[in-house]
Each structure stands twice: as C-alpha cells, then as structure tokens.
Scaffold this active site. Structure first.
Site, PDB file in Angstrom:
ATOM      1  N   THR A 108       5.550   7.757  -0.251  1.00  0.00           N
ATOM      2  CA  THR A 108       6.056   7.899   1.115  1.00  0.00           C
ATOM      3  C   THR A 108       6.507   6.577   1.720  1.00  0.00           C
ATOM      4  O   THR A 108       7.448   6.536   2.508  1.00  0.00           O
ATOM      5  CB  THR A 108       4.963   8.553   1.997  1.00  0.00           C
ATOM      6  OG1 THR A 108       4.697   9.838   1.450  1.00  0.00           O
ATOM      7  CG2 THR A 108       5.396   8.703   3.427  1.00  0.00           C
ATOM      8  N   THR A 185       0.384   7.665  -1.809  1.00  0.00           N
ATOM      9  CA  THR A 185      -1.032   7.622  -1.439  1.00  0.00           C
ATOM     10  C   THR A 185      -1.894   8.629  -2.196  1.00  0.00           C
ATOM     11  O   THR A 185      -3.069   8.363  -2.431  1.00  0.00           O
ATOM     12  CB  THR A 185      -1.213   7.878   0.073  1.00  0.00           C
ATOM     13  OG1 THR A 185      -0.658   9.149   0.386  1.00  0.00           O
ATOM     14  CG2 THR A 185      -0.549   6.798   0.896  1.00  0.00           C
ATOM     15  N   ASP A 186      -1.311   9.771  -2.572  1.00  0.00           N
ATOM     16  CA  ASP A 186      -2.153  10.841  -3.141  1.00  0.00           C
ATOM     17  C   ASP A 186      -3.021  10.333  -4.290  1.00  0.00           C
ATOM     18  O   ASP A 186      -4.212  10.626  -4.354  1.00  0.00           O
ATOM     19  CB  ASP A 186      -1.297  12.008  -3.654  1.00  0.00           C
ATOM     20  CG  ASP A 186      -0.676  12.804  -2.523  1.00  0.00           C
ATOM     21  OD1 ASP A 186      -0.870  12.420  -1.354  1.00  0.00           O
ATOM     22  OD2 ASP A 186       0.009  13.812  -2.812  1.00  0.00           O
ATOM     23  N   LYS A 265      -8.862   8.702  -1.373  1.00  0.00           N
ATOM     24  CA  LYS A 265      -8.120   9.330  -0.274  1.00  0.00           C
ATOM     25  C   LYS A 265      -8.975  10.491   0.228  1.00  0.00           C
ATOM     26  O   LYS A 265      -9.230  11.436  -0.509  1.00  0.00           O
ATOM     27  CB  LYS A 265      -6.759   9.813  -0.773  1.00  0.00           C
ATOM     28  CG  LYS A 265      -5.924  10.468   0.307  1.00  0.00           C
ATOM     29  CD  LYS A 265      -4.481  10.678  -0.097  1.00  0.00           C
ATOM     30  CE  LYS A 265      -3.742  11.369   1.041  1.00  0.00           C
ATOM     31  NZ  LYS A 265      -2.304  11.436   0.848  1.00  0.00           N
TER      32      LYS A 265
END
Ligand code: ASP
Length: 459
Positions: A108, A185-186, A265
């Site tokens: 992202t 980020t995942d 996360k």
C-alpha cells in the site's frame, strides 16, 4: 478519465455538485466557507470512507480531506493535472547527512489509484515517494532508491526474500548507513522474520521495514510518517538488526521500533496495527528525529563498525504451518507427510494442544497417530500457540505430554509465523533430526525470550 467512476465513493450530493461545476478528477478546485479555505487538485476516491470528505492534493504535496457541509462552496479554478505521475523535481541531497538505501517491494505504501480500473494498484516508484515526501531530504541522503519488485506482501515467497536479503547486504557492504525496505503490511512480519535469520551474520547496521495501512490518495495516509521515522532509524539510530517501524498509536505522533522476529500485524485497518509480541518494543522514533531505545536491546544490538553482513539464504520450501482446532481433521498431517514435506509447525490451542484424547467414538479425531507417523518418517514437528501471547509448555497436561513424548518440539514463546520461517531456514542448512531440533531452540535473532516482560501483554 470518467468522473462517475472516480468519484464513486462521494455522496450523491457531492457528485451532483462536481458534475454541475464540470469538475473532473485532477482539476484545481477551491473549497471555501466562513471557516475554511482550501485549494488543491481534487483526487479520485475509490476507498470506502466518509462520502462527504473531499480529498485534495495540496501544493506542498500532502493530501487533505475536507468535509463537505452546508455553507461550503466548491469552485473549479484551474486546469486539471495529469494524475498519472508526480512532478519529477528531485530535492537536493545534503552532503552532511548519512547515506541510506531504499528498497521498494510494493504494498500500500507504494500504491495509488489505477485510473483505468478504479482500484488501488501498486505502482509508486521509490523516486515518486521521495518527491511526494520532500522532508526525507532533510533526514538522509539516498545512496540507492531501487524498486526490487512491485508485489503485495501476501504474494512474496523465497525468491523475493532472497532478493531483499542480498540487495540489503550489498547496500550495507558498499557503504550505506542503513537500509529502508518499503513493504506491504499484511505479511511484513513474515518478511521481517525471515530477513532477521538470513541477515543475522555480521549485521552491524539497521535494516528497517516500513509500509502503510492507508494508500497515498487518502487523507489518512500513514506512509509519510512511517517512512520519515524509518529513515531516521536507518540513517541515525544506534541500532544493528532487522526491525519494523510503523505507527505506534492512532495519531501521527511516533512510530514503534519492533524486533523483526517478535512483531505481528494485529489489526486489519488501524494504523498502529504492528505490535510487539511477548516483549516490549525496542524503542520509539518521532518524525522530528527523536529516537528513544529501550535500555539494553541484545538483538538488535548497537550499531557497529563496518563488519560485512553475509546473507545466508538457504531455505527448504517443503514446510507448512497448520492450525489445530476442535473438529480439525488430522489427515492434513498425512497429506503433508505423503507430499514429502520436511517440517510442520502446528499452531496449537492454549499451551500447545491438539485434539489428542477425544471420546472413544470420536477416536479418529486424535492428532496423535498422524503426528507419530510423520515423526517416524523423520519429519520435524514443532508446536507453537494460537494464543499468540505466552509460551507453550509440554508438561502441564496429559495431552501435552503425549505429544511431546512422541517427539513434537515445543518452541517456547516463538510466534507461529516466525517458527514457520525459521524452520524453512534451519532445514535449508540441515535435515539431521537432532541438529534441526537443536537449531530450532537456539536463539538466532531474538525470536525466543527467556523471561517474558509483564508489560508485554497487549502492549
Ligand atoms: N495486501 C497489502 C500487502 O500486504 C496490504 C498493505 O500493503 O498494507 O501488500
């Protein structure tokens, strides 16, 4: 570019006004009322957010969301800009600043709207990021700014991790003071963990992973602060090791520095989603350059001289991470065994259980015979906990003892994902049973903490 699809998430009333005023995405507009006065380029909106928030790109490069409400006037005041690329005026590099390298991998933080489909795509080059966040040039110089690939983090696997490890090592060994890796980020925690193992030999400077939970077309884009903080760390922090640097709390105040093997996360959408597990963070960093490290981090350690980091990227791909739960079918173990898998990490319940002693009528639900069969075939089986916090323990209950007596190795307080990737890395070096077991319980990059800090739970 068609207005309707790119303004799709604005309220009908806002869309009507934009249509009536013949405003297209990218046009320069003014939003004015008694209390506010904003000018900028109106951006397309495809995210599901507040339908009254009009997003403008301002002249300083930042986006602002302006709430449309009664009394607010919207006017088109100028020609549209092309939204396909940012202006390519590179800020000057200051020779007195430390030199770092930026390796972009997608996610992202590197994304913006695809004007053809209206979806968010990963197509932001490192130099565009650099232009979009001009303050970076007050923090560091850039030795290299390389786009390694442009992928969502869930699409990464061993080739990409090898590339990241090798390129980071190359940059550090040729003089960079640190490396920033921009990343989705995942699965940033997975990459941080495997890089911690691959780069543990001789790493004397920081390798900082960062990303964004919100894309750059949104007013709440978090990538700018994250990248500023990550650059401070890479260029200036007295730190050596692989860390994750992301928002520490919901506002734009500071970022947490978390160890690559102990970070996860923990929220789908909050900006402060990355939390340390089973330990407190290594430190905090503010976008103005203030850095506070906890007293004695052992891994990462203090920044050292110019020792060369030797990337160690051996990896066995036939590994699996599986979850045990009530009613789970243990034949999954047979499937993996028969497919030639070399190691399995189980995310057990509580202290490290699987269904083991069900009522006689449900005997087929016991994992024990399937685990024993796999162990007889020299497959490594390691146990972690889906509780995430705390430590597995093979002694408390009978079911645990049955599993550990069979030969399942209980992996202390290691995160399941970290254990999974460590297993691939260990098996890449040896497949000798006792050695695999010894190495899985050896601490390479702070993945096992001896004593859990009480403050660590839900930090
Ligand atoms: N799915 C994306 C990724 O991990 C989301 C993100 O970047 O935050 O690459």
């Amino acid at each position: 570019m068609k207005e309707q699809s790119y303004f799709a998430h604005y309220s009908q009333e806002v869309r009507n006004i934009l249509k009536e005023k013949e405003i297209e995405p990218g046009d320069r507009i003014r939003i004015k009322s008694e209390d506010i006065d904003y000018e900028g380029y109106i951006l397309p909106r495809i995210d599901i957010g507040d339908p009254w928030a009009i997003v403008l790109k301002q002249d300083d490069g930042y986006n602002v969301s302006v709430a449309y409400q009664s009394g607010v006037k919207i006017e088109r005041i100028g020609e549209g800009i092309s939204l396909e690329s940012f202006p390519k005026t590179y800020p000057e590099q200051r020779p007195d600043l430390p030199e770092i390298s930026l390796l972009a991998t997608g996610g992202t933080i590197a994304s913006r709207i695809d004007y053809l489909t209206g979806g968010v795509v990963m197509a932001f080059t490192p130099s565009e990021l650099f232009v979009a966040i001009p303050e970076l040039s007050e923090i560091v110089r850039f030795k290299e700014c390389n786009l390694l690939f442009n992928l969502a983090s869930e699409d990464l696997w061993i080739n990409e991790w090898r590339r990241m490890a090798e390129d980071a090592a190359k940059e550090l060994n040729s003089g960079a003071s640190g490396v920033v890796i921009t990343h989705g980020t995942d699965c940033m925690g997975y990459s941080a963990a495997i890089l911690s193992f691959m780069l543990h030999q001789g790493l004397s400077k920081p390798v900082v992973l960062t990303g964004a939970q919100r894309s750059s077309d949104r007013g709440s884009f978090d990538g700018a602060i994250n990248l500023l903080c990550a650059s401070w760390l890479a260029g200036h922090a007295d730190l050596a090791g692989v860390v994750v640097c992301m928002h520490g709390e919901p506002d734009d105040t500071y970022c947490l520095i978390n160890r690559g093997t102990k970070v996860r996360k923990m929220h789908t959408s909050r900006r402060d989603t990355f939390r340390p597990i089973n330990e407190v963070p290594i430190g905090k960093v503010w976008p103005n350059g203030k850095i506070k490290l906890t007293e004695k981090p052992q891994v990462p350690s203090k920044r050292r001289g110019e020792t060369d980091v030797v990337p160690d990227t051996a990896f066995e791909e036939k590994i699996a991470l599986i979850k045990a739960y009530p009613g789970s079918n243990p034949e999954i173990i047979d499937f993996l065994t028969d497919k030639g898998y070399k190691g399995i990490i189980i995310e057990g319940t509580g202290l490290g259980h699987t269904p083991t002693s069900p009522p006689l009528s449900e005997e087929h639900r016991s994992w024990l015979p399937h685990v024993k069969r796999a162990l007889e075939m020299e497959i490594f089986i390691g146990m972690t906990s889906q509780c995430i916090y705390g430590r597995v323990n093979p002694y408390v209950y009978r079911n645990l003892r049955l599993m550990s007596n069979a030969g399942v190795v209980y992996l202390e307080d290691m995160l399941p994902e970290t254990a999974y990737l460590k297993l691939g890395w260990v098996l890449g070096h040896t497949q000798e049973k006792e050695e695999v077991e010894r190495l899985m319980l050896k601490n390479f990059a702070g993945e096992i903490t001896e004593k859990t800090d009480e403050r660590a739970f839900l930090f």
